[in-house]
Write a protein that holds these residues in place. Structure first.
Motif: not given
Length: 272
Positions: A80-101
């Motif tokens: 997925m893509f997430t916002p970066a602090d400098d106005g760009r975005i980040r190329n992010t991998l979301l790791v989703a596990r049942p019941g965990l942050p």
């Protein structure tokens, strides 16, 4: 570990892509998988403006992925893509596990090569990520990262037995062979399983002509000895595979490359 590799082709609508991801998470759970791996840019394909689609890990898009994971009882790694602090975005991998942050990995090595400049709109990450799943440790890397063995070695040093590498590989002469070779080589470097899961070749001929990396398929699962367990072709394919993670210890004992590795001084006098 039972692993599902979801070589799909995503479009420009994050909601439509999300619906497909949720369906595949359910299918992976039905197949008995513990982990399902989706490609890089599963939220939205490359080749279109991405700033407006980026959301934080606690935003609605990622939250719906996490809800599907919680309901199905299977972990997922999703590009997925997430916002970066400098106005760009980040190329992010979301790791989703049942019941965990959620855990996020921001791509460290950006694709400023072959005429494409990922760093123009995307900010690089700094931190390698390894997560726990079912008593095992899993490392993550993204696409162009696969050209950098030192990242995979560091993930192994942090205990990764399996490294998943979602990608949206660019087309071009020799690129498919490079992708396959690199996936097997990184498994040897790290003495770990490597599941390199790419975007499938887009069905739309116009998208295939894009200068952006929109995927060529050819996902590959390699074992810690560099042997190929499974290869996909260029079309969409979702498969579930049993991975004997005990082979990681066997490879690290037999090959011993991690134990025998020495830091080589650089010309500037620092250690590599």
């Amino acid at each position: 570990m039972r692993l599902t590799m979801a070589q799909i082709s995503t479009g420009t609508d994050p909601e439509a892509n999300l619906a497909r991801i949720v369906d595949e998470i359910g299918g992976a759970a039905a197949a008995g998988a513990e982990l399902v791996v989706f490609p890089e840019a599963s939220m939205c394909r490359f080749g279109v403006p991405l700033h407006d689609v980026a959301q934080p890990l606690d935003g609605p898009w990622a939250s719906r992925v996490r809800a599907a994971v919680d309901e199905a009882g299977v972990a997922a790694v999703v590009g997925m893509f997430t916002p970066a602090d400098d106005g760009r975005i980040r190329n992010t991998l979301l790791v989703a596990r049942p019941g965990l942050p959620p855990v996020g990995y921001d791509k460290i090595h950006l694709f400023d090569a072959f005429g494409f400049q990922e760093s123009k709109t995307i900010a690089a990450g700094d931190d390698p990520v390894v997560f726990e799943l079912g008593g095992h440790r899993v490392g993550v890397a993204t696409c162009y990262d696969i050209r950098f063995p030192e990242l995979f070695i560091e993930l192994a040093r942090r205990g990764a037995e399996l490294i998943v590498a979602p990608a949206s590989w660019g087309a071009g002469p020799g690129k498919a062979e490079q992708w396959r070779l690199l996936a097997a080589a990184r498994a040897l470097d790290s003495s770990a399983f490597v599941a390199a899961v790419g975007q499938a070749l887009p069905a739309d001929p116009d998208v295939r002509k894009s200068s952006a990396p929109t995927g060529i398929g050819h996902s590959r699962l390699s074992d810690p000895f560099g042997s190929v367990i499974i290869d996909y072709d260029s079309e969409e394919q979702v498969g579930t595979h049993d991975v004997d993670l005990a082979r990681t210890d066997k490879a690290r004992t037999a090959l011993a490359t991690l134990a025998n590795r020495r830091d080589i001084p650089r010309l500037d006098g620092t250690d590599a």
